[in-house]
Write a protein that holds these residues in place. Structure first.
Motif, PDB file in Angstrom:
ATOM      1  N   UNK A 145       0.839  -1.198   0.000  1.00 33.87           N
ATOM      2  CA  UNK A 145       0.000   0.000   0.000  1.00 33.87           C
ATOM      3  C   UNK A 145       0.873   1.247   0.000  1.00 33.87           C
ATOM      4  N   UNK A 146       1.972   1.220   0.751  1.00 34.25           N
ATOM      5  CA  UNK A 146       2.859   2.387   0.809  1.00 34.25           C
ATOM      6  C   UNK A 146       3.386   2.743  -0.565  1.00 34.25           C
ATOM      7  N   UNK A 147       3.760   1.741  -1.349  1.00 32.04           N
ATOM      8  CA  UNK A 147       4.300   2.014  -2.683  1.00 32.04           C
ATOM      9  C   UNK A 147       3.220   2.600  -3.591  1.00 32.04           C
ATOM     10  N   UNK A 148       2.018   2.013  -3.543  1.00 33.78           N
ATOM     11  CA  UNK A 148       0.935   2.525  -4.380  1.00 33.78           C
ATOM     12  C   UNK A 148       0.588   3.962  -3.995  1.00 33.78           C
ATOM     13  N   UNK A 149       0.374   4.192  -2.708  1.00 37.29           N
ATOM     14  CA  UNK A 149      -0.027   5.534  -2.257  1.00 37.29           C
ATOM     15  C   UNK A 149       1.091   6.539  -2.448  1.00 37.29           C
ATOM     16  N   UNK A 150       2.318   6.116  -2.173  1.00 33.91           N
ATOM     17  CA  UNK A 150       3.442   7.023  -2.390  1.00 33.91           C
ATOM     18  C   UNK A 150       3.554   7.441  -3.840  1.00 33.91           C
ATOM     19  N   UNK A 151       3.337   6.495  -4.755  1.00 29.17           N
ATOM     20  CA  UNK A 151       3.387   6.817  -6.184  1.00 29.17           C
ATOM     21  C   UNK A 151       2.284   7.802  -6.562  1.00 29.17           C
ATOM     22  N   UNK A 152       1.078   7.577  -6.044  1.00 31.68           N
ATOM     23  CA  UNK A 152      -0.026   8.485  -6.359  1.00 31.68           C
ATOM     24  C   UNK A 152       0.209   9.881  -5.785  1.00 31.68           C
ATOM     25  N   UNK A 153       0.651   9.960  -4.519  1.00 32.71           N
ATOM     26  CA  UNK A 153       0.933  11.272  -3.925  1.00 32.71           C
ATOM     27  C   UNK A 153       2.002  12.013  -4.714  1.00 32.71           C
ATOM     28  N   UNK A 154       3.031  11.283  -5.088  1.00 30.72           N
ATOM     29  CA  UNK A 154       4.138  11.902  -5.822  1.00 30.72           C
ATOM     30  C   UNK A 154       3.692  12.398  -7.193  1.00 30.72           C
ATOM     31  N   UNK A 155       2.995  11.544  -7.943  1.00 32.06           N
ATOM     32  CA  UNK A 155       2.609  11.940  -9.299  1.00 32.06           C
ATOM     33  C   UNK A 155       1.504  12.982  -9.295  1.00 32.06           C
ATOM     34  N   UNK A 156       0.640  12.989  -8.270  1.00 32.70           N
ATOM     35  CA  UNK A 156      -0.332  14.079  -8.153  1.00 32.70           C
ATOM     36  C   UNK A 156       0.385  15.407  -7.932  1.00 32.70           C
ATOM     37  N   UNK A 157       1.395  15.388  -7.078  1.00 33.75           N
ATOM     38  CA  UNK A 157       2.184  16.599  -6.868  1.00 33.75           C
ATOM     39  C   UNK A 157       2.939  16.999  -8.114  1.00 33.75           C
ATOM     40  N   UNK A 158       3.439  15.988  -8.855  1.00 28.27           N
ATOM     41  CA  UNK A 158       4.160  16.267 -10.094  1.00 28.27           C
ATOM     42  C   UNK A 158       3.241  16.917 -11.118  1.00 28.27           C
ATOM     43  N   UNK A 159       2.030  16.357 -11.274  1.00 26.48           N
ATOM     44  CA  UNK A 159       1.079  16.930 -12.231  1.00 26.48           C
ATOM     45  C   UNK A 159       0.718  18.361 -11.850  1.00 26.48           C
ATOM     46  N   UNK A 160       0.494  18.602 -10.546  1.00 23.57           N
ATOM     47  CA  UNK A 160       0.156  19.960 -10.106  1.00 23.57           C
ATOM     48  C   UNK A 160       1.300  20.925 -10.374  1.00 23.57           C
ATOM     49  N   UNK A 161       2.538  20.474 -10.120  1.00 23.21           N
ATOM     50  CA  UNK A 161       3.693  21.346 -10.344  1.00 23.21           C
ATOM     51  C   UNK A 161       3.865  21.658 -11.823  1.00 23.21           C
ATOM     52  N   UNK A 162       3.679  20.642 -12.667  1.00 24.57           N
ATOM     53  CA  UNK A 162       3.894  20.847 -14.099  1.00 24.57           C
ATOM     54  C   UNK A 162       2.792  21.688 -14.719  1.00 24.57           C
ATOM     55  N   UNK A 163       1.538  21.457 -14.321  1.00 29.23           N
ATOM     56  CA  UNK A 163       0.459  22.269 -14.883  1.00 29.23           C
ATOM     57  C   UNK A 163       0.520  23.691 -14.355  1.00 29.23           C
ATOM     58  N   UNK A 164       0.907  23.843 -13.084  1.00 31.03           N
ATOM     59  CA  UNK A 164       1.066  25.186 -12.543  1.00 31.03           C
ATOM     60  C   UNK A 164       2.157  25.952 -13.241  1.00 31.03           C
ATOM     61  N   UNK A 165       3.248  25.274 -13.526  1.00 31.86           N
ATOM     62  CA  UNK A 165       4.342  25.934 -14.240  1.00 31.86           C
ATOM     63  C   UNK A 165       3.925  26.269 -15.668  1.00 31.86           C
ATOM     64  N   UNK A 166       3.145  25.380 -16.300  1.00 28.40           N
ATOM     65  CA  UNK A 166       2.681  25.648 -17.664  1.00 28.40           C
ATOM     66  C   UNK A 166       1.820  26.889 -17.712  1.00 28.40           C
ATOM     67  N   UNK A 167       0.939  27.066 -16.716  1.00 29.44           N
ATOM     68  CA  UNK A 167       0.095  28.259 -16.680  1.00 29.44           C
ATOM     69  C   UNK A 167       0.906  29.502 -16.345  1.00 29.44           C
ATOM     70  N   UNK A 168       1.897  29.354 -15.461  1.00 27.15           N
ATOM     71  CA  UNK A 168       2.678  30.506 -15.022  1.00 27.15           C
ATOM     72  C   UNK A 168       3.502  31.116 -16.153  1.00 27.15           C
ATOM     73  N   UNK A 169       4.016  30.269 -17.052  1.00 27.19           N
ATOM     74  CA  UNK A 169       4.887  30.809 -18.098  1.00 27.19           C
ATOM     75  C   UNK A 169       4.127  31.676 -19.104  1.00 27.19           C
ATOM     76  N   UNK A 170       2.798  31.577 -19.139  1.00 27.04           N
ATOM     77  CA  UNK A 170       2.001  32.429 -20.035  1.00 27.04           C
ATOM     78  C   UNK A 170       1.113  33.398 -19.238  1.00 27.04           C
ATOM     79  N   UNK A 171       1.539  33.676 -18.004  1.00 27.23           N
ATOM     80  CA  UNK A 171       0.697  34.476 -17.110  1.00 27.23           C
ATOM     81  C   UNK A 171       0.328  35.822 -17.720  1.00 27.23           C
TER      82      UNK A 171
END
Length: 796
Positions: free
Chosen positions: A30-56
């Motif tokens: 469970x730790x591996x599954x949840x850790x992967x989801x937490x990490x990739x959710x944070x990754x997606x948020x960081x990447x989409x946030x950066x994508x929006x920021x560069x065209x602010x």
């Protein structure tokens, strides 16, 4: 149902140690599954946030689509400004693979990127966290994270150069919170004025950002610009949408890979859980029979076991969720990504679903078998468990699956199709799992012979204990086999893939040192060779030049055998011994080689014929009587003034060629190690629970003269032989799979052959053995400390 629930909870509480052992594999999966989801959710948020920021602050972005010639790009921004509705328009740049060094010449490694800051504040997407943004020539702002890592502060000087260009010195005037991106932890984001970025680039920008006038919709303005200027113009919302789609796509690709490893971990956990429940229920034969004797139905017994599995899964899910958060925060360091993990309701639900679901599913078959216990078993000695033989149907299907899998692995090599290797691997593993109750005990007996010869009767007893229940030992070892197979296969393939780099380095390097640009584009500053030649510690220079003969439409390279001679490609129509004219000078053709309109001359002839050839690399040796260390120090001193130039010796160059491969191997091995850890937990579970099962047996052995030390040795030997068996089978399987993969790749022209990394395989074997021995410590202590009289009185 209430009575069953109370019974289940009391049973779990009364056997807390057993419940904790059962839940440990659940926790890790469970730790591996949840850790992967937490990490990739944070990754997606960081990447989409950066994508929006560069065209602010970008309303429209203009880029040529092939209709704008290079000589027209210089005035593209001015043409855009004339379109009605445009309030401001400026050119924008992004430069990659820059060289960067501190003022003292200390190289700052990484894939650096430079952007310009718009003169109009309404077009700026960046802001200064400290200091200010550049506004004059010679000023630079750096991203805050890498500035802190490299100990750079406001007011410091840095040297920046493009590949092939001379270094310029800039003063740090500010720090920004922006970065190069989640995956660019080793690169610096440089912010310069537009004029300085254009000077570094050496060419005008072909991208223009636009700020719309008040009241003008972005989409309408984009259409106007496209019609008036004849270029592609994209409105703000579409820019952000495209960038976020790409970002989320990258994050999802990464998520798929991580979840693939998580599935492996969960599968390993399922192995261990199923085996644990099988052992536990076998030990509870008399307990279950007593329940049946006092009136419990088969359905109630089944519900009780399944409910106990659900309770264990629920507890393991909670602990796994907490451990998964630690995994999520540790993954960025492992894969060198800057991400803040996110915990969502979805992740919590997945944790519960995976933990409870996998545990219950893994317990169903043992639970069904547990309901077959007859009430009369309450009156018998349940310590003696009769091992059921492997059925004929299972053996037949196992043999067929292994045969088909091995045929697939061989066919993959012949056909050059790696997907056939995958199919063959799956069939082979499936067949092995079916045949494991036959194969594993046989391998245990074979691997245990040397131990038996050395350890005498004590170790012989351990071997007999190990194989007394073939199904149990097979189930215990299967998880370790699969884990070792995965790690071993990746290790073998990666080590074999490293070998071509050695050959490339041997073929390329004719001297002890190689100097090239950090991006390996083959662009070095013209003055670099002169600077190196002024160092008395250096000698044996072998520069390589590249240029183009416009008159003859020929690519010119360094590599002729002697001055005045040339190697040419066959399409020039000149035979060996003939003459070819290069830039007005004749050369004798030494040989004809394959290629397209190319010629090879010596470095001296290239510099004599062409005014400004491109210096691609320099190979050099220490001067006579100078040590390699002193020569390297002289090279490093010289390169301080050339930030984009780097030097390698043979070992460093091989390491550079294999850098990405080795980094990928380290990450994959670390992620797959979870599967091996879970498998070793299964070995520990089996040993711990078997001590409970064999309480009276161990007491009888003690009663007839077996010492505590000999009893501990027996259990340690049993753990050792299990680990050796699982590792040896796993390594053998990984060799077969790796041979198939490398053979398939070789058919594509890569020419890879199997290289056995005995050191890494030895480490894998050593880790498995030490972990198994460590797992045997607590069960052995428990068995040795139990008083003989008490143990003999125990009713199983």
């Amino acid at each position: 149902m209430t009575a069953v629930l109370r019974l289940t909870l009391r049973t779990a509480r009364a056997n807390l140690t057993r419940s904790l052992l059962s839940s440990l594999a659940v926790v890790l999966g469970v730790a591996f599954v949840c850790g992967s989801l937490m990490f990739t959710d944070g990754l997606a948020a960081a990447m989409t946030g950066r994508a929006a920021e560069q065209y602010r602050n970008v309303d429209v972005q203009v880029e040529p689509d092939g209709t704008v010639r290079a000589d027209e790009s210089a005035d593209l921004a001015e043409r855009v400004r004339k379109v009605p509705g445009v309030r401001a328009a400026e050119a924008t740049w992004q430069l990659y693979f820059l060289g960067l060094a501190a003022a003292d010449g200390r190289k700052i490694r990484g894939e650096h990127r430079a952007v310009n800051v718009a003169a109009d504040e309404h077009l700026r997407s960046l802001a200064a966290a400290e200091g200010r943004l550049p506004s004059a020539h010679g000023e630079v702002a750096l991203d805050k994270d890498t500035a802190a890592r490299e100990h750079l502060r406001i007011g410091d000087g840095v040297m920046v150069s493009n590949v092939g260009g001379d270094a310029a010195t800039y003063t740090v005037v500010g720090l920004t919170t922006a970065s190069r991106g989640p995956f660019d932890s080793d690169g610096v984001l440089l912010v310069l004025t537009s004029a300085d970025v254009e000077a570094l680039a050496g060419y005008p920008s072909t991208t223009v950002i636009v700020d719309a006038a008040d009241g003008v919709p972005d989409e309408e303005l984009a259409a106007r610009i496209s019609a008036a200027v004849g270029v592609r113009a994209t409105a703000h919302d579409e820019l952000v949408h495209q960038a976020q789609n790409e970002a989320v796509g990258n994050a999802n690709t990464f998520r798929t890979g991580l979840l693939g490893f998580a599935v492996i971990a969960v599968a390993m956990a399922a192995f261990v859980i199923a085996n644990t429940f099988t052992i536990v229920l076998a030990q509870r034969t008399r307990e279950i029979a007593l329940l049946r004797l006092v009136g419990a139905t088969r359905r109630q017994v089944f519900r009780s076991v399944v409910l106990e599995a659900a309770v264990i899964g629920l507890g393991g899910s909670g602990l796994g969720l907490a451990l998964g958060a630690l995994v999520a925060f540790g993954l960025p360091a492992l894969v060198e990504v800057r991400v803040d993990p996110l915990v969502s309701v979805k992740t919590v639900l997945v944790a519960l679903g995976v933990g409870v679901g996998v545990t219950v599913l893994a317990a169903l078959l043992p639970a069904r078998r547990g309901t077959t216990v007859a009430p009369v078993a309450a009156l018998s000695d349940a310590a003696v468990q009769v091992a059921r033989p492997t059925g004929r149907v299972r053996r037949v299907f196992g043999v067929l699956a292994v045969a088909a899998g091995l045929a697939g692995l061989a066919a993959a090599t012949a056909a050059g199709r790696t997907e056939v290797t995958v199919a063959g691997t799956l069939l082979t593993i499936a067949g092995f799992l079916l045949l494991s109750p036959v194969v594993v005990p046989a391998v245990v007996r074979l691997a245990g012979r040397p131990l038996g010869a050395l350890g005498g009767a004590t170790v012989a007893l351990a071997l007999r204990n190990a194989v007394r229940n073939p199904r149990r030992i097979a189930t215990t070892t299967n998880a370790l086999v699969v884990g070792v197979t995965l790690v071993g296969t990746f290790t073998l393939i990666a080590k074999s893939a490293e070998a071509p780099a050695e050959r490339r380095a041997d073929a390329k390097l004719r001297a002890q040192f190689l100097v090239t640009d950090s991006a390996d584009f083959g662009f070095l500053p013209a003055g670099l060779l002169d600077a190196l030649q002024r160092q008395p510690q250096l000698g044996g220079f072998r520069p390589r030049y590249e240029t183009y003969d416009q008159d003859a439409s020929l690519e010119v390279h360094t590599g002729a055998p002697r001055p005045g001679a040339a190697d040419v490609t066959a399409d020039l129509g000149v035979a060996a011994g003939g003459t070819v004219t290069i830039h007005g000078r004749p050369f004798t053709v030494a040989s004809v080689v394959s290629g397209t309109r190319s010629v090879w001359l010596t470095a001296e002839d290239i510099t004599a014929v062409f005014d400004d050839p491109r210096l691609a690399e320099v190979q050099l040796d220490p001067a006579a009587g100078v040590s390699k260390a002193d020569a390297r120090a002289a090279i490093d001193r010289t390169l301080n003034a050339f930030p984009a130039a780097v030097a390698y010796d043979h070992e460093q160059y091989v390491e550079r060629l294999n850098a990405q491969l080795n980094q990928g191997l380290e990450v994959v091995t670390a992620l797959l190690a979870m599967a091996v850890v879970i498998a070793l937990i299964g070995v520990a579970n089996t040993l711990t629970l078997s001590v409970v099962e064999r309480t009276r047996e161990n007491a009888l052995l003690r009663a007839v003269g077996l010492t505590r030390r000999e009893l501990r040795l027996t259990l340690a030997a049993e753990a050792l032989v299990l680990a050796l068996t699982g590792t040896l089978i796993g390594v053998a399987a990984s060799v077969a799979i790796a041979l198939s993969v490398l053979g398939a790749i070789e058919m594509h022209g890569s020419g890879l052959s199997l290289v056995m990394p005995w050191d890494r395989l030895g480490i894998l074997l050593g880790v498995a053995v030490l972990a198994a021995l460590a797992a045997a410590v607590l069960p052995a202590r428990r068995a040795a400390r139990q008083p003989i009289a008490v143990s003999l009185a125990v009713e199983d």
